[in-house]
Each structure stands twice: as C-alpha cells, then as structure tokens.
Design a protein around this motif. Structure first.
Motif, PDB file in Angstrom:
ATOM      1  N   LEU A   6       5.166   4.749  -2.885  1.00 44.37           N
ATOM      2  CA  LEU A   6       3.780   4.336  -2.660  1.00 44.37           C
ATOM      3  C   LEU A   6       2.997   4.067  -3.938  1.00 44.37           C
ATOM      4  O   LEU A   6       1.984   3.354  -3.899  1.00 44.37           O
ATOM      5  CB  LEU A   6       3.054   5.418  -1.846  1.00 44.37           C
ATOM      6  N   CYS A  65       6.452   6.579   4.649  1.00 44.43           N
ATOM      7  CA  CYS A  65       6.052   5.696   3.553  1.00 44.43           C
ATOM      8  C   CYS A  65       6.225   4.225   3.924  1.00 44.43           C
ATOM      9  O   CYS A  65       5.399   3.385   3.558  1.00 44.43           O
ATOM     10  CB  CYS A  65       6.856   6.020   2.296  1.00 44.43           C
ATOM     11  N   LEU A 108       3.326   1.478   3.758  1.00 44.90           N
ATOM     12  CA  LEU A 108       3.426   0.236   2.991  1.00 44.90           C
ATOM     13  C   LEU A 108       3.171  -0.978   3.880  1.00 44.90           C
ATOM     14  O   LEU A 108       2.475  -1.926   3.478  1.00 44.90           O
ATOM     15  CB  LEU A 108       4.813   0.123   2.353  1.00 44.90           C
ATOM     16  N   ARG A 114      -0.461  -1.163   4.651  1.00 43.84           N
ATOM     17  CA  ARG A 114      -1.191  -1.622   3.459  1.00 43.84           C
ATOM     18  C   ARG A 114      -1.073  -3.132   3.315  1.00 43.84           C
ATOM     19  O   ARG A 114      -2.056  -3.821   3.023  1.00 43.84           O
ATOM     20  CB  ARG A 114      -0.603  -0.930   2.223  1.00 43.84           C
ATOM     21  N   THR A 115       0.125  -3.653   3.537  1.00 45.84           N
ATOM     22  CA  THR A 115       0.346  -5.101   3.423  1.00 45.84           C
ATOM     23  C   THR A 115      -0.436  -5.848   4.499  1.00 45.84           C
ATOM     24  O   THR A 115      -1.046  -6.894   4.235  1.00 45.84           O
ATOM     25  CB  THR A 115       1.854  -5.414   3.562  1.00 45.84           C
ATOM     26  N   GLU A 123       5.950  -2.294  -6.969  1.00 38.68           N
ATOM     27  CA  GLU A 123       4.810  -2.761  -6.184  1.00 38.68           C
ATOM     28  C   GLU A 123       5.009  -4.197  -5.686  1.00 38.68           C
ATOM     29  O   GLU A 123       4.378  -4.616  -4.717  1.00 38.68           O
ATOM     30  CB  GLU A 123       3.523  -2.706  -7.022  1.00 38.68           C
ATOM     31  N   PRO A 179       8.314  -4.065   1.544  1.00 35.99           N
ATOM     32  CA  PRO A 179       8.445  -2.650   1.901  1.00 35.99           C
ATOM     33  C   PRO A 179       9.874  -2.193   2.159  1.00 35.99           C
ATOM     34  O   PRO A 179      10.293  -1.139   1.656  1.00 35.99           O
ATOM     35  CB  PRO A 179       7.571  -2.539   3.160  1.00 35.99           C
TER      36      PRO A 179
END
Length: 296
Positions: free
Chosen positions: A26, A66, A70, A73-74, A117, A121
């Motif tokens: 993350l 996680c 991810l 978040r995307t 980053e 994912p």
C-alpha cells in the motif's frame, strides 16, 4: 489459557511481518495498520481449527485486504495529480528501532516503493508476495482469481518493471553519507560542477507537494536539470531552514524543518557512488503526521 488468548498471541507473533507485507502493498503506514487490523478481525471471526500454518493464512488474508484497498483506491482515483510518494519510514542516523527494522527488511527503499505504485494491483500483489516474501504462486493464484501460471506471469511483468526502474542502492551507509554530504555541500556553495560530479547522468528528482500548486517541477530528469533545481532550492531556502541527517527507509536522507515544523524529507538513492534518485516529500499535511521522535 483459553483459545482466544492463544489466537491473540499467535497473531501478535506475526504482526510485524503482516505490517511489512501491507506497507509494501500500500505504501501507506496508516493503511497498512488498517489492513493488519482487518486481518485480526477476520481471524477472530473465523474457524481456525483447520489452519495448519497461521502465518501463511494471515499473509494471504492481508494480501486480499490490500488488494481490495488498492482496487478501491484506483476506482476512486484519489491520488493527487503528479508525483505521489509513499509514506517514508524515518529513523535517526544511528539506525532504525526494532519495529522499523522489521518494516524495512529486504531494503525496501523509497525508490522501490515509488515503482510499486505504478503497478496494477494484481501485479503488485503477485510481485510483493512472491518476490519479497516467497509466497508460492499456488497460494497467490486464488487471491487474484487466476491460475498459478497466470499469477507467475503477473509477477514476471512486475519484476521487469521493477528491474528497469528501481535501482538497488549501495549497501555501504558510510559511502552513501559521503556522496550525499558532497551533494549538500555543493548545493550550499553554489558549485554546479560539484553537483554534476555526484549525480548520475540519468538521475531523477521526484517531489510530492501534495494537492497544492507546486512551486517547482514535480519531476526532473538528468544531472544538469537536477543540479539547477538543487541550486535554486538552496538559494530560496534561506538561513532559517534547519536540516538534520536521518535514515529514510534505511538509506541516507535529510529532514528539514522551519520554525520547529517539518518542511521537507529528502531520500537519496546512491548507486556506484552516484546519486540516481532524489525523492522529496514536501506535502505540509503529510509532513505534519510523520513520527520524527527518533530524530529528537
């Protein structure tokens, strides 16, 4: 000793490892802690009678958590425009404490996290679990809903990206300090040629200013351009900027403060005696949340 107490003890024995996995997944210390806490909640609600390897079971649970974070978040596209640096782990120049040592095992430098980053994912999960924590592809496959062969391909694609963009830093901290010291002295003295001498020709400087308008470029490539940027920063910073040596993710760095408040964190990646990457965190909001107690 009751079963719940034994379960809690077993979990605590693996907490450091789980936090290290989540941090690499993350790039956020607070989100890593959230993922580990979610793993505990799932463990406490599960029938663990058939679990033969608690550490492996917890690692795959943290991986799933996680991966979901991810993907969320995307989907939200919550990252700010431009450069976004992962959370740095800052310790005194004398070395990280026991908790950070576990977090930073295997030299998880900031430059590596920056590259992670950029991965999708599922690629990030396959690479982190297999290449950094030796989880077999048979165990990774169900997390990403792929076959083991497909999971292997995910890790392979990620590995090529990492090898091409995340250099392995020199292990000698004394040599790192020598190179970074020469860079800082040249910047302070306005010595352009001195800067060029310690910068790799293809050096990259990345600066995360947060959502506020940037006062300088967020990404600069090449020795001459980075040297110019360093000289400009040195001229503008003024005499009231106090710089302290630190370790940033286990590598030589600098934490600067102004009027008692953190102003910037600089992380340097030194390879073969030259600086190949400089990562700067200058987002006031994120700086205010950093734990700098080791430097006091």
């Amino acid at each position: 000793m009751n079963e719940n107490h034994l379960l809690a003890e077993g979990f605590e024995a693996h907490r450091g490892h789980l936090r290290a996995v989540a941090y690499r997944m993350l790039g956020s210390l607070s989100e890593a802690d959230d993922a580990v806490q979610e793993a505990w909640l799932r463990l406490s609600r599960s029938d663990t009678g058939a679990v033969e390897n608690l550490g492996g079971w917890l690692t795959t649970v943290v991986g799933r958590v996680c991966l979901d974070m991810l993907r969320s978040r995307t989907a939200r596209r919550e990252e700010p425009l431009g450069v976004h640096l992962p959370d740095p782990v800052i310790s005194s120049a004398g070395g990280p404490g026991p908790e950070d040592q576990a977090l930073l095992a295997d030299s998880v430098g900031l430059a590596l996290l920056v590259v992670l980053e950029t991965l999708a994912p599922a690629e990030r999960l396959a690479f982190v679990l297999h290449d950094l924590f030796a989880v077999p592809f048979d165990e990774i496959a169900p997390i990403v809903d792929r076959t083991p062969a497909a999971a292997r391909q995910l890790a392979s694609r990620a590995r090529r990206r990492v090898r091409g963009a995340a250099p392995v830093p020199d292990a000698d901290l004394a040599r790192q300090r020598e190179v970074v010291g020469a860079f800082l002295a040249a910047a302070r003295d306005g010595d352009f040629e001195g800067l060029i001498a310690v910068l790799d020709p293809d050096v990259v400087l990345r600066a995360d200013y947060g959502p506020a308008p940037a006062l300088a470029p967020r990404e600069v490539h090449g020795a001459a351009a980075v040297a110019d940027q360093a000289l400009t920063f040195s001229r503008l910073s003024g005499p009231d900027l106090h710089a302290r040596p630190a370790l940033v993710n286990g590598a030589v760095g600098v934490v600067s403060s102004r009027e008692g408040r953190p102003y910037s964190v600089l992380a340097f990646t030194v390879v073969d005696g030259r600086i190949v990457a400089i990562d700067i965190l200058a987002d006031p909001e994120r700086l205010s949340g950093l734990d700098l107690t080791d430097l006091d």
